[in-house]
Design a protein around this motif. Structure first.
Motif, PDB file in Angstrom:
ATOM      1  N   LYS A 159       8.724  31.930  -8.046  1.00 41.52           N
ATOM      2  CA  LYS A 159       9.922  31.624  -7.250  1.00 41.52           C
ATOM      3  C   LYS A 159      10.249  30.137  -7.152  1.00 41.52           C
ATOM      4  CE  LYS A 159       9.460  35.757  -4.327  1.00 41.52           C
ATOM      5  NZ  LYS A 159       8.375  36.366  -5.110  1.00 41.52           N
ATOM      6  N   THR A 160       9.540  29.272  -7.927  1.00 42.07           N
ATOM      7  CA  THR A 160       9.745  27.826  -7.807  1.00 42.07           C
ATOM      8  C   THR A 160      10.199  27.174  -9.113  1.00 42.07           C
ATOM      9  OG1 THR A 160       7.392  27.502  -8.285  1.00 42.07           O
ATOM     10  CG2 THR A 160       8.058  27.542  -5.964  1.00 42.07           C
ATOM     11  N   LEU A 161      10.408  27.948 -10.159  1.00 45.43           N
ATOM     12  CA  LEU A 161      10.717  27.382 -11.475  1.00 45.43           C
ATOM     13  C   LEU A 161      12.084  26.699 -11.484  1.00 45.43           C
ATOM     14  CD1 LEU A 161       9.373  30.263 -13.724  1.00 45.43           C
ATOM     15  CD2 LEU A 161       8.478  27.925 -13.625  1.00 45.43           C
ATOM     16  N   GLU A 162      12.115  25.529 -12.134  1.00 42.18           N
ATOM     17  CA  GLU A 162      13.361  24.769 -12.284  1.00 42.18           C
ATOM     18  C   GLU A 162      13.740  24.570 -13.751  1.00 42.18           C
ATOM     19  OE1 GLU A 162      13.110  21.109 -10.144  1.00 42.18           O
ATOM     20  OE2 GLU A 162      12.584  22.072  -8.240  1.00 42.18           O
ATOM     21  N   GLU A 163      12.747  24.633 -14.634  1.00 45.78           N
ATOM     22  CA  GLU A 163      13.009  24.447 -16.064  1.00 45.78           C
ATOM     23  C   GLU A 163      12.130  25.400 -16.862  1.00 45.78           C
ATOM     24  OE1 GLU A 163      12.638  21.019 -19.587  1.00 45.78           O
ATOM     25  OE2 GLU A 163      12.648  20.439 -17.473  1.00 45.78           O
ATOM     26  N   VAL A 164      12.761  26.225 -17.694  1.00 43.99           N
ATOM     27  CA  VAL A 164      12.035  27.180 -18.531  1.00 43.99           C
ATOM     28  C   VAL A 164      12.546  27.046 -19.964  1.00 43.99           C
ATOM     29  CG1 VAL A 164      11.601  29.609 -19.020  1.00 43.99           C
ATOM     30  CG2 VAL A 164      11.587  28.802 -16.657  1.00 43.99           C
ATOM     31  N   VAL A 165      11.631  26.759 -20.883  1.00 40.25           N
ATOM     32  CA  VAL A 165      11.974  26.580 -22.296  1.00 40.25           C
ATOM     33  C   VAL A 165      11.139  27.558 -23.116  1.00 40.25           C
ATOM     34  CG1 VAL A 165      12.022  24.978 -24.235  1.00 40.25           C
ATOM     35  CG2 VAL A 165      12.544  24.151 -21.935  1.00 40.25           C
ATOM     36  N   MET A 166      11.816  28.501 -23.773  1.00 38.49           N
ATOM     37  CA  MET A 166      11.120  29.541 -24.543  1.00 38.49           C
ATOM     38  C   MET A 166      11.811  29.754 -25.890  1.00 38.49           C
ATOM     39  SD  MET A 166      10.286  32.285 -21.472  1.00 38.49           S
ATOM     40  CE  MET A 166       9.069  33.200 -22.416  1.00 38.49           C
ATOM     41  N   GLN A 167      12.247  28.710 -26.549  1.00 36.11           N
ATOM     42  CA  GLN A 167      12.964  28.854 -27.805  1.00 36.11           C
ATOM     43  C   GLN A 167      12.043  29.321 -28.934  1.00 36.11           C
ATOM     44  OE1 GLN A 167      11.703  25.996 -26.932  1.00 36.11           O
ATOM     45  NE2 GLN A 167      11.180  24.774 -28.721  1.00 36.11           N
ATOM     46  N   GLN A 168      12.643  29.972 -29.922  1.00 39.99           N
ATOM     47  CA  GLN A 168      11.949  30.391 -31.151  1.00 39.99           C
ATOM     48  C   GLN A 168      10.690  31.197 -30.860  1.00 39.99           C
ATOM     49  OE1 GLN A 168      11.318  27.102 -33.864  1.00 39.99           O
ATOM     50  NE2 GLN A 168      13.405  26.384 -33.644  1.00 39.99           N
ATOM     51  N   ASN A 169      10.862  32.326 -30.210  1.00 40.73           N
ATOM     52  CA  ASN A 169       9.707  33.152 -29.880  1.00 40.73           C
ATOM     53  C   ASN A 169       9.834  34.592 -30.361  1.00 40.73           C
ATOM     54  OD1 ASN A 169       7.361  32.026 -28.362  1.00 40.73           O
ATOM     55  ND2 ASN A 169       9.001  31.103 -27.148  1.00 40.73           N
ATOM     56  N   GLY A 170      10.850  34.896 -31.160  1.00 40.29           N
ATOM     57  CA  GLY A 170      11.001  36.242 -31.686  1.00 40.29           C
ATOM     58  C   GLY A 170      11.210  37.288 -30.597  1.00 40.29           C
ATOM     59  N   ILE A 171      11.911  36.903 -29.535  1.00 39.64           N
ATOM     60  CA  ILE A 171      12.139  37.803 -28.399  1.00 39.64           C
ATOM     61  C   ILE A 171      13.470  38.541 -28.588  1.00 39.64           C
ATOM     62  CG2 ILE A 171      12.299  37.977 -25.889  1.00 39.64           C
ATOM     63  CD1 ILE A 171      10.943  35.205 -25.748  1.00 39.64           C
ATOM     64  N   TYR A 172      13.458  39.861 -28.386  1.00 38.05           N
ATOM     65  CA  TYR A 172      14.671  40.685 -28.471  1.00 38.05           C
ATOM     66  C   TYR A 172      15.140  41.055 -27.057  1.00 38.05           C
ATOM     67  CZ  TYR A 172      14.022  40.946 -33.490  1.00 38.05           C
ATOM     68  OH  TYR A 172      13.905  40.620 -34.819  1.00 38.05           O
ATOM     69  N   HIS A 173      16.148  41.935 -26.983  1.00 42.15           N
ATOM     70  CA  HIS A 173      16.821  42.152 -25.706  1.00 42.15           C
ATOM     71  C   HIS A 173      15.893  42.678 -24.615  1.00 42.15           C
ATOM     72  CE1 HIS A 173      17.166  46.587 -25.650  1.00 42.15           C
ATOM     73  NE2 HIS A 173      17.263  46.502 -26.955  1.00 42.15           N
ATOM     74  N   MET A 174      14.873  43.456 -24.977  1.00 41.17           N
ATOM     75  CA  MET A 174      13.946  43.971 -23.961  1.00 41.17           C
ATOM     76  C   MET A 174      13.186  42.824 -23.290  1.00 41.17           C
ATOM     77  SD  MET A 174      12.413  47.388 -25.766  1.00 41.17           S
ATOM     78  CE  MET A 174      11.333  47.701 -24.364  1.00 41.17           C
ATOM     79  N   GLY A 175      12.724  41.892 -24.102  1.00 37.98           N
ATOM     80  CA  GLY A 175      12.026  40.727 -23.554  1.00 37.98           C
ATOM     81  C   GLY A 175      12.958  39.824 -22.774  1.00 37.98           C
ATOM     82  N   ILE A 176      14.179  39.659 -23.282  1.00 39.36           N
ATOM     83  CA  ILE A 176      15.181  38.837 -22.601  1.00 39.36           C
ATOM     84  C   ILE A 176      15.510  39.428 -21.226  1.00 39.36           C
ATOM     85  CG2 ILE A 176      17.554  37.991 -22.654  1.00 39.36           C
ATOM     86  CD1 ILE A 176      15.745  36.562 -24.654  1.00 39.36           C
ATOM     87  N   ALA A 177      15.643  40.739 -21.167  1.00 42.06           N
ATOM     88  CA  ALA A 177      15.945  41.409 -19.890  1.00 42.06           C
ATOM     89  C   ALA A 177      14.825  41.177 -18.885  1.00 42.06           C
ATOM     90  CB  ALA A 177      16.154  42.900 -20.118  1.00 42.06           C
ATOM     91  N   ALA A 178      13.583  41.217 -19.362  1.00 39.24           N
ATOM     92  CA  ALA A 178      12.444  40.972 -18.478  1.00 39.24           C
ATOM     93  C   ALA A 178      12.445  39.535 -17.971  1.00 39.24           C
ATOM     94  CB  ALA A 178      11.136  41.274 -19.221  1.00 39.24           C
ATOM     95  N   ILE A 179      12.749  38.596 -18.858  1.00 39.09           N
ATOM     96  CA  ILE A 179      12.819  37.176 -18.463  1.00 39.09           C
ATOM     97  C   ILE A 179      13.912  36.975 -17.415  1.00 39.09           C
ATOM     98  CG2 ILE A 179      13.437  34.863 -19.278  1.00 39.09           C
ATOM     99  CD1 ILE A 179      12.109  35.631 -21.962  1.00 39.09           C
ATOM    100  N   ALA A 180      15.078  37.569 -17.653  1.00 40.24           N
ATOM    101  CA  ALA A 180      16.202  37.436 -16.712  1.00 40.24           C
ATOM    102  C   ALA A 180      15.814  37.973 -15.338  1.00 40.24           C
ATOM    103  CB  ALA A 180      17.423  38.178 -17.249  1.00 40.24           C
ATOM    104  N   LYS A 181      15.141  39.123 -15.330  1.00 40.13           N
ATOM    105  CA  LYS A 181      14.722  39.722 -14.063  1.00 40.13           C
ATOM    106  C   LYS A 181      13.700  38.820 -13.355  1.00 40.13           C
ATOM    107  CE  LYS A 181      12.764  44.031 -12.170  1.00 40.13           C
ATOM    108  NZ  LYS A 181      11.531  43.484 -11.576  1.00 40.13           N
TER     109      LYS A 181
END
Length: 583
Positions: A207-229
């Motif tokens: 609950k304290t994150l201000e900057e998240v960088v996860m480029q070039q990780n082979g993530i598809y929509h399922m992983g993206i949805a989890a990150i967004a949540k």
């Protein structure tokens, strides 16, 4: 006229500057305890060791052990462990033990870290094994910045990292001081969906994150949805970089639900994420909410196969982004009419200065499917599609692995690390290849330099690789190729042409030849290679002086406040050139 108040404030700033030890960029090979003696002595001599910067050196297990002993004694005030690119050339079996020594020392010293940077070490999952105990222990309860970029963690490493961070949060909470991580950088690690999902569960708890960088990780929509949540529980998020993953329409919808929560968002990078028009429209709708993202400074939606409708929607969404300085939309499919309309909207909104180049535009006829095909492909996106893509990726990698040799022509067509390692022959192979090309030209000497320099750029671009074996071979070959270039330029009285071509290939000046190809290599690696190459005896003094002059020049652009993406690399090279002149 001077102000005592201003002088007082300056003195306070000086007193607040951190104290520590830095051996950054010295390329020290610390194999034994004796090799590490200078580091140990510096640590012991430091009155208050608030940071230890060992970036760009290589640390063996015996050296790590004696440095750890010094940290047990002097590491209590340590806040910043800057251990980036610290294991070049080391066996993967050495690295966990070295990390264990250092981590144990910090635990004994009762350090309270605020920053831990282990980027560019390429230690894979086995590295996390050596790091896990430290991450779950008291020195990391106070951690605010964790940087693990370009380490080849893979799915298993991502899961181990998530487990260690979960344990850190639980342990720190039990001590009454819950982990308040703000910056989390874990790009270029092939985390894929499973690794991303594991880390997303950690995000949800922090609950304290201000900057998240996860480029070039082979993530598809399922992983993206989890990150967004997971990130939805972090309302203070300012920077989100998911560049070069496969977000698609479903991933875009998940992100769009979360975006309104991040009211202070300053940077959003979704470039090269296969958003396509429908996905971009969803993102634009979320960004268009009046007054919700007024702090946005940088937005990257380039290389997403966007058509005119998406471009217009994105432009209109910038209506209240008063701080916007960098809008990247290049590499899409707007067409001539779409680009003009985009510029008109941004001009009307007084945001045209933020727009970057639109030089690369792929027409609909060449790159886009029709609406029905596009809609069908995106609506049918599912796990099976992802598995098929993964299978193709694996098949391609296996084909490379099964190859016994790679020719220069094959490497030039696709200059990746795997092909460099499989390249047949040595530097003479490159010379023969270039000689053959040059002999077919009317201007043999100039053509020779142009072609050999182009090869040198593509090889040296890999000096920034996250894989040690690739980096080592790239550095060795780059040294040999530059030596040949300088020797040939001197022998044929082509020094002026060579210097000019070098500036063009480094992107420091524009080529007068309109037929010359665009730069399609990683300039960060090229600048990094030159940090060592420029110190060689064969490197001409006039070339050093010329480089220094052009490195000092700001990038020329008609747009205000455009960020030079290679500024840090240029600054590092210029510092090396300055030191050579001083000595």
């Amino acid at each position: 006229m001077f102000s005592l108040g201003e002088i007082g404030e300056q003195l306070k700033d000086v007193s607040r500057q951190s104290v520590g030890v830095s051996f950054a960029g010295q390329s020290l090979v610390l194999d034994t305890a004796d090799d590490a003696l200078q580091v140990v002595e510096a640590i012991k001599a430091c009155p208050c060791l608030e940071y230890l910067d060992l970036e760009g050196n290589t640390l063996g297990t015996p050296a790590a052990e004696v440095i750890a002993e010094a940290l047990k004694e002097k590491g209590t005030p340590l806040k910043r462990a800057l251990w980036k690119d610290m294991f070049t050339g080391r066996l993967k079996t050495e690295i966990p033990k070295a990390l264990e020594y250092l981590g144990t020392a910090l635990c004994i010293a009762s350090s309270q870290l605020t920053e831990l940077d282990l980027s560019d070490n390429a230690f894979g999952p086995i590295g996390i094994e050596g790091l896990a105990n430290l991450l779950a222990s008291s020195p990391c309860y106070t951690l605010q910045q964790l940087k693990l970029n370009n380490n080849g963690l893979g799915i298993s490493g991502g899961k181990m990292l998530a487990k260690a961070l979960e344990k850190c949060y639980e342990n720190s909470s039990n001590e009454g001081m819950p982990l308040t991580l703000k910056v989390f950088i874990v790009g270029r690690n092939r985390l894929e969906n499973e690794g991303a999902q594991a880390l997303a569960s950690v995000f949800e708890r922090l609950k304290t994150l201000e900057e998240v960088v996860m480029q070039q990780n082979g993530i598809y929509h399922m992983g993206i949805a989890a990150i967004a949540k997971g990130l939805s529980a972090n309302p203070n998020l300012r920077v989100l970089n998911l560049n070069d993953n496969t977000i698609g329409l479903k991933g875009a919808k998940a992100l769009a639900k979360a975006l309104p929560i991040f009211r202070g968002l300053e940077e959003l990078n979704l470039g090269d994420c296969l958003l396509k028009t429908k996905g971009a429209l969803v993102i634009a709708e979320a960004l268009q909410i009046h007054g919700n993202h007024t702090s946005l400074r940088n937005l990257d939606l380039g290389n997403n196969e966007l058509r005119m409708d998406a471009g217009n929607a994105i432009a209109k969404a910038m209506h209240d982004k008063t701080l916007l300085t960098n809008l990247q939309l290049d590499g899409n499919c707007f067409g001539t009419e779409g680009r003009e309309k985009l510029r008109q909207i941004l001009t009307k909104l007084r945001k045209i200065d933020a727009l970057n180049s639109l030089d690369e535009d792929y027409t609909e006829d060449e790159e886009e499917e029709d609406d029905n095909e596009d809609e069908q492909s995106e609506e049918d996106e599912n796990d099976n599609n992802e598995d098929e893509v993964s299978d193709k990726d694996n098949e391609e990698q296996n084909n490379i692995a099964r190859s016994t040799v790679v020719t220069v022509a094959e490497f030039m067509k696709s200059p990746i690390g795997e092909k460099l390692l499989l390249l047949q022959g040595d530097v003479q192979t490159f010379i023969d290849y270039v000689t053959n090309l040059a002999n077919q030209s009317n201007i043999v000497e100039q053509k020779y330099i142009e072609e050999l320099l182009r090869i040198t750029m593509k090889v040296s671009a890999l000096c920034d690789s996250g894989y040690m074996n690739v980096r080592i071979k790239a550095e060795s070959l780059s040294d040999a190729l530059y030596a040949k270039l300088f020797s040939y330029a001197v022998e044929t009285n082509q020094i002026s042409n060579f210097n000019n071509a070098l500036l063009v290939n480094l992107g420091l000046i524009k080529s007068e030849d309109k037929t010359s190809g665009k730069i399609d290599w990683n300039l960060e690696g090229c600048f990094k290679a030159l940090e060592k190459i420029a110190q060689r005896d064969y490197f001409l003094t006039q070339t050093r002086s010329m480089l220094k002059v052009f490195l000092e020049k700001p990038i020329k652009t008609s747009r205000a406040n455009v960020i030079d993406p290679f500024q840090d690399s240029k600054t590092a090279l210029k510092a090396v050139l300055d030191s050579i002149q001083v000595t």
